[in-house]
Scaffold this motif. Structure first.
Motif, PDB file in Angstrom:
ATOM      1  N   ASP A 136       1.001  10.863   7.000  1.00 27.78           N
ATOM      2  CA  ASP A 136       0.564   9.517   7.382  1.00 27.78           C
ATOM      3  C   ASP A 136      -0.015   8.754   6.191  1.00 27.78           C
ATOM      4  O   ASP A 136       0.417   7.630   5.874  1.00 27.78           O
ATOM      5  CB  ASP A 136      -0.475   9.599   8.507  1.00 27.78           C
ATOM      6  N   ASP A 137      -1.009   9.355   5.536  1.00 27.99           N
ATOM      7  CA  ASP A 137      -1.654   8.676   4.407  1.00 27.99           C
ATOM      8  C   ASP A 137      -0.691   8.518   3.233  1.00 27.99           C
ATOM      9  O   ASP A 137      -0.743   7.510   2.513  1.00 27.99           O
ATOM     10  CB  ASP A 137      -2.893   9.455   3.959  1.00 27.99           C
ATOM     11  N   ALA A 138       0.175   9.488   3.039  1.00 34.25           N
ATOM     12  CA  ALA A 138       1.108   9.413   1.918  1.00 34.25           C
ATOM     13  C   ALA A 138       2.064   8.229   2.083  1.00 34.25           C
ATOM     14  O   ALA A 138       2.281   7.443   1.145  1.00 34.25           O
ATOM     15  CB  ALA A 138       1.895  10.722   1.803  1.00 34.25           C
ATOM     16  N   LEU A 139       2.629   8.063   3.262  1.00 34.85           N
ATOM     17  CA  LEU A 139       3.554   6.951   3.477  1.00 34.85           C
ATOM     18  C   LEU A 139       2.838   5.606   3.396  1.00 34.85           C
ATOM     19  O   LEU A 139       3.365   4.647   2.817  1.00 34.85           O
ATOM     20  CB  LEU A 139       4.230   7.108   4.845  1.00 34.85           C
ATOM     21  N   SER A 140       1.637   5.516   3.971  1.00 35.79           N
ATOM     22  CA  SER A 140       0.896   4.252   3.915  1.00 35.79           C
ATOM     23  C   SER A 140       0.587   3.862   2.471  1.00 35.79           C
ATOM     24  O   SER A 140       0.710   2.692   2.083  1.00 35.79           O
ATOM     25  CB  SER A 140      -0.402   4.369   4.721  1.00 35.79           C
ATOM     26  N   MET A 141       0.205   4.841   1.636  1.00 36.21           N
ATOM     27  CA  MET A 141      -0.102   4.546   0.236  1.00 36.21           C
ATOM     28  C   MET A 141       1.147   4.129  -0.537  1.00 36.21           C
ATOM     29  O   MET A 141       1.125   3.159  -1.320  1.00 36.21           O
ATOM     30  CB  MET A 141      -0.732   5.780  -0.412  1.00 36.21           C
ATOM     31  N   LEU A 142       2.271   4.803  -0.309  1.00 38.30           N
ATOM     32  CA  LEU A 142       3.483   4.464  -1.060  1.00 38.30           C
ATOM     33  C   LEU A 142       4.040   3.111  -0.617  1.00 38.30           C
ATOM     34  O   LEU A 142       4.535   2.344  -1.454  1.00 38.30           O
ATOM     35  CB  LEU A 142       4.541   5.554  -0.879  1.00 38.30           C
ATOM     36  N   PHE A 143       3.978   2.798   0.677  1.00 33.35           N
ATOM     37  CA  PHE A 143       4.438   1.481   1.119  1.00 33.35           C
ATOM     38  C   PHE A 143       3.539   0.375   0.570  1.00 33.35           C
ATOM     39  O   PHE A 143       4.007  -0.738   0.305  1.00 33.35           O
ATOM     40  CB  PHE A 143       4.469   1.420   2.645  1.00 33.35           C
ATOM     41  N   LEU A 144       2.246   0.667   0.419  1.00 31.40           N
ATOM     42  CA  LEU A 144       1.343  -0.313  -0.181  1.00 31.40           C
ATOM     43  C   LEU A 144       1.712  -0.578  -1.633  1.00 31.40           C
ATOM     44  O   LEU A 144       1.834  -1.742  -2.058  1.00 31.40           O
ATOM     45  CB  LEU A 144      -0.098   0.197  -0.082  1.00 31.40           C
ATOM     46  N   PHE A 145       1.914   0.478  -2.421  1.00 27.88           N
ATOM     47  CA  PHE A 145       2.246   0.298  -3.833  1.00 27.88           C
ATOM     48  C   PHE A 145       3.649  -0.271  -4.008  1.00 27.88           C
ATOM     49  O   PHE A 145       3.922  -0.915  -5.026  1.00 27.88           O
ATOM     50  CB  PHE A 145       2.111   1.628  -4.576  1.00 27.88           C
ATOM     51  N   ALA A 146       4.526  -0.044  -3.046  1.00 31.73           N
ATOM     52  CA  ALA A 146       5.876  -0.609  -3.153  1.00 31.73           C
ATOM     53  C   ALA A 146       5.872  -2.122  -3.017  1.00 31.73           C
ATOM     54  O   ALA A 146       6.818  -2.784  -3.469  1.00 31.73           O
ATOM     55  CB  ALA A 146       6.784   0.005  -2.084  1.00 31.73           C
ATOM     56  N   ASN A 147       4.808  -2.690  -2.417  1.00 25.45           N
ATOM     57  CA  ASN A 147       4.725  -4.137  -2.233  1.00 25.45           C
ATOM     58  C   ASN A 147       3.768  -4.814  -3.206  1.00 25.45           C
ATOM     59  O   ASN A 147       3.539  -6.012  -3.100  1.00 25.45           O
ATOM     60  CB  ASN A 147       4.269  -4.454  -0.798  1.00 25.45           C
ATOM     61  N   LEU A 148       3.176  -4.049  -4.142  1.00 25.51           N
ATOM     62  CA  LEU A 148       2.242  -4.638  -5.104  1.00 25.51           C
ATOM     63  C   LEU A 148       2.988  -5.154  -6.329  1.00 25.51           C
ATOM     64  O   LEU A 148       4.040  -4.630  -6.705  1.00 25.51           O
ATOM     65  CB  LEU A 148       1.214  -3.590  -5.539  1.00 25.51           C
ATOM     66  N   PRO A 149       2.464  -6.192  -6.964  1.00 21.51           N
ATOM     67  CA  PRO A 149       3.071  -6.652  -8.222  1.00 21.51           C
ATOM     68  C   PRO A 149       2.666  -5.754  -9.378  1.00 21.51           C
ATOM     69  O   PRO A 149       1.594  -5.134  -9.370  1.00 21.51           O
ATOM     70  CB  PRO A 149       2.488  -8.069  -8.384  1.00 21.51           C
ATOM     71  N   SER A 150       3.511  -5.685 -10.385  1.00 18.68           N
ATOM     72  CA  SER A 150       3.204  -4.858 -11.547  1.00 18.68           C
ATOM     73  C   SER A 150       2.120  -5.530 -12.391  1.00 18.68           C
ATOM     74  O   SER A 150       2.052  -6.753 -12.501  1.00 18.68           O
ATOM     75  CB  SER A 150       4.459  -4.644 -12.386  1.00 18.68           C
ATOM     76  N   SER A 151       1.265  -4.704 -12.981  1.00 19.12           N
ATOM     77  CA  SER A 151       0.178  -5.198 -13.816  1.00 19.12           C
ATOM     78  C   SER A 151      -0.137  -4.126 -14.849  1.00 19.12           C
ATOM     79  O   SER A 151       0.564  -3.116 -14.967  1.00 19.12           O
ATOM     80  CB  SER A 151      -1.054  -5.533 -12.964  1.00 19.12           C
ATOM     81  N   GLU A 152      -1.214  -4.363 -15.598  1.00 20.28           N
ATOM     82  CA  GLU A 152      -1.589  -3.379 -16.609  1.00 20.28           C
ATOM     83  C   GLU A 152      -2.072  -2.082 -15.970  1.00 20.28           C
ATOM     84  O   GLU A 152      -1.996  -1.011 -16.590  1.00 20.28           O
ATOM     85  CB  GLU A 152      -2.685  -3.954 -17.499  1.00 20.28           C
ATOM     86  N   HIS A 153      -2.594  -2.171 -14.733  1.00 16.70           N
ATOM     87  CA  HIS A 153      -3.065  -0.968 -14.045  1.00 16.70           C
ATOM     88  C   HIS A 153      -1.945  -0.272 -13.273  1.00 16.70           C
ATOM     89  O   HIS A 153      -2.003   0.934 -13.050  1.00 16.70           O
ATOM     90  CB  HIS A 153      -4.191  -1.328 -13.077  1.00 16.70           C
ATOM     91  N   ILE A 154      -0.937  -1.047 -12.818  1.00 15.34           N
ATOM     92  CA  ILE A 154       0.158  -0.495 -12.012  1.00 15.34           C
ATOM     93  C   ILE A 154       1.456  -0.733 -12.767  1.00 15.34           C
ATOM     94  O   ILE A 154       1.972  -1.862 -12.776  1.00 15.34           O
ATOM     95  CB  ILE A 154       0.222  -1.159 -10.623  1.00 15.34           C
TER      96      ILE A 154
END
Length: 677
Positions: A136-154
């Motif tokens: 559950d937590d793994a999928l929620s975290m990956l779907f969150l990062f899949a929708n984030l814009p790229s930056s110096e931290h990501i």
């Protein structure tokens, strides 16, 4: 002989716990590496029962860990990787300090150790079911990062990896028809899938522009993402191989650049891969032996018999209706009887819910979530505008094969109504949506799709027509309990006896009070308020202390007397008034009979009827409460306290439900008044 005294802090709780500072020194690594290692291994801080004993009398805020957990970390192979990484980083720093950028790049490319977490995944999840339970937590975290814009931290590489893994998982859910429920919430869209008997729930955020604040520690989140990507990679491989698919699926980078998303992946069966042929996901499903035998039997029949055996679309619809009608429905025999669970349609029927339809998605609807849901429930033909991306079944909105179109636009007034409104016509404007409709096509709002899959059946599309007021969208995981407010039921079916009449009287009283308040506000401009004090007016002379005490005592005695006899007086007055009214009515009937005149019976008003009904049920409720109080007196003190806590929860629930019903009654009354205009 006396025993040897133990030294303080060498046994018990003081030995079972260790501070974070001592743990870092014992492992001989830096604090960031210690945090990273604990996340990988699943070791978290612990809260001892008695901090004073553990910290040897110190009251400072300290983070504690189990000593056995830290002892377990001493043998972790990743410690050597962290130390190698630290030594290489020192060499790279020296090279950059000397200005040797080429040597620094060579050192980073050749000597920087690669951290692999395969052995940790196997340690933490001995069986595949254990991995599914922690998904559950793994999928929620990956779907969150899949929708984030790229930056110096990501970095963009991490986002691309998350997008690839999540879409591979969605393809498996589509192929296996594992999706069961979904819910639109403020946080995002919740999905629940059942995989190998395990219910997996994850959250997908809406595709808005995300602004990452500075108060987020992306190093910690990046460590979790590094662990979860490894976990999802193992899980996807196992899931694909269990249904006979090749992992990883073929990836079309050109289609992905054009916004293909799910269409950028092409699934491939193992048998077809061995022959060198690639197929779409429609042909990758395992062949059902029963279906294959039926197809062979139909192929051997003459053409006339085949035509007779194949039902027409109308007959097929009739058969579906008959099959749906054959499902029994258990209805309670009494109002207080238990509600039996209703039988549900089989998983095969639910999996093919949208199979016979062709959908077209308008530009304003969420294409990604709708495409995923529709394909998970059997739809093979989903089209959309070419501006939304690649992979559509059709990009022509006028295609006659389209049976349903999902739109989410506000209704547009017709030209005639606009002209009438400009001329000052008071007629209500007629709504026309859309300006041009395709004949034979059903237009619905997106909520229709979610409500259909949650209830496991096709709902009436006219309730979800464009511009229509939608029914409440409720969470499929929260079932209404007895006594709680249920938005799906009509208001009259939920109100207890006498509540509807009380709501009507309260609404009338509120209107009267509003009028009185207006008149008082108007009079305030003429007459001074009682609380205002002018110069030389309204000044009272202070009385003596003895008089104050006597008055207070007399007021308290009078209040106590009034309180003691309040219930008795009210009941006596009600009985006397009812008896007096009956006596006067009987006397009028006798006088009319003696004079030969017809007695005029005055019909009671609506307010009087409501008051009589409410009075009847209030009396009944009061008697039930008195009986309950008498039963409470027979209980022990312990059980009485337990019952008091239970009643507190029930009263709180009843108050919330009553407030919701009252709010709904006001809305329905206002809506009825608006429709009457």
């Amino acid at each position: 002989m006396a025993g040897r005294s133990k030294k303080k802090g060498t046994s018990g709780a003081a030995k079972n716990y260790i501070t974070r500072t001592r743990a870092v020194k014992k492992l001989q690594i830096s604090l960031p590496d210690f945090r990273r290692l604990c996340i990988f291994k699943g070791i978290y801080p612990r809260e001892p029962r008695n901090k004073k004993k553990v910290s040897k009398g110190s009251t400072a805020q300290t983070t504690f860990y189990y000593t056995k957990d830290i002892q377990y970390l001493l043998h972790e192979p990743l410690l050597a990787k962290f130390r190698e990484h630290k030594s290489v980083a020192k060499k790279i720093g020296r090279a950059l300090g000397r200005g040797e950028a080429g040597d620094a790049a060579r050192l980073e490319k050749n000597l920087m150790p690669k951290v692999k977490l395969d052995h940790i995944i196997k340690e933490r999840y001995p069986t595949f079911v254990d991995a599914l339970r922690d998904l559950d937590d793994a999928l929620s975290m990956l779907f969150l990062f899949a929708n984030l814009p790229s930056s110096e931290h990501i970095p963009a590489k991490t986002i691309a990896l998350c997008q690839r893994l999540t879409r591979e998982f969605e393809h498996y859910v589509i192929t296996s028809h594992s999706l069961r429920k979904s819910f639109l919430s403020i946080k995002g869209i919740y999905y629940q899938a059942t995989i190998q008997g395990q219910d997996i729930l994850w959250l997908v955020p809406y595709r808005f522009v995300q602004r990452t604040g500075g108060d987020i520690d992306f190093r910690i989140m990046g460590t979790f993402v590094e662990f979860y990507t490894t976990l999802i990679g193992f899980v996807n491989y196992r899931l694909y191989t269990s249904v006979g698919l090749v992992y990883p699926p073929k990836f079309n980078a050109k289609s992905d650049e054009q916004g293909g998303e799910l269409a950028a992946f092409q699934l491939e069966g193992k048998a077809n891969a061995a022959n060198g042929a690639s197929h779409d996901d429609d042909e990758d499903m395992e062949i059902n032996p029963e279906a294959q035998a039926m197809a062979d039997r139909i192929a051997a029949m003459p053409e006339e018999e085949v035509e007779a055996a194949e039902p027409t679309p109308a007959e097929a619809d009739d058969d579906e209706e008959q099959n749906n009608d054959d499902i029994d429905k258990f209805e309670p025999t009494a109002p207080d009887a238990d509600i039996l669970p209703q039988p549900q349609a089989s998983s095969k029927e639910v999996a093919s819910l949208f199979a016979p339809f062709t959908f077209y998605l308008s530009r304003e609807v969420p294409r990604g979530s709708l495409e995923f849901i529709l394909k998970s429930f059997g739809c093979k033909r989903v089209g959309w505008d070419s501006i939304l991306g690649d992979g559509a079944f059709t990009t022509n909105e006028s295609d006659p094969a389209i049976t349903h179109q999902i739109i989410d636009r506000p209704p547009l007034p017709s030209e005639a109504s606009t002209a009438d409104a400009s001329n000052g016509d008071a007629a209500n404007p007629t709504v026309q949506w859309p300006r041009s409709t395709m004949p034979g096509r059903t237009y619905v709002q997106p909520q229709w799709v979610w409500d259909c899959i949650n209830q496991g059946k096709l709902l009436r599309p006219d309730l979800y027509a464009p511009g229509a007021e939608l029914p409440p969208h409720l969470s499929p995981w929260v079932k209404p309990k007895k006594g709680e407010y249920d938005p799906n039921l009509p208001l009259a079916a939920q109100q207890p006896d006498g509540e509807a009449e009380a709501f009507e009287d309260m609404a009338d009283d509120d209107e009267d009070a509003f009028d009185v308040d207006d008149e008082e506000d108007k009079m305030d401009g003429i007459v001074d308020r009682d609380g205002s004090v002018e110069v030389g007016e309204g000044m009272d002379i202070a009385e003596s202390e003895d008089d104050d005490e006597d008055d207070s005592d007399s007021n308290e005695d009078a209040a106590a007397d009034d309180f003691d006899g309040f219930d008795d007086v009210s009941d006596a007055e009600s009985d006397i008034s009812e008896g007096e009214a009956a006596r006067l009515q009987h006397q009028r009937e006798l006088e009319a009979e003696a004079t030969g005149k017809k007695l005029e019976v005055k019909a009671p008003t609506k307010k009087e009827q409501n008051a009589a009904i409410r009075k009847k049920f209030d009396k009944k409720k009061r008697q039930e409460e008195e009986e309950r109080e008498r039963q409470k007196m027979m209980l022990s003190n312990k059980k009485r306290k337990l019952l008091k806590r239970i009643e507190y929860g029930e009263n709180k629930r009843d108050t919330e439900s009553e407030n919701l019903r009252k709010k709904r009654a006001k809305l329905e009354k206002a809506k009825a008044a608006a429709d009457a205009l």
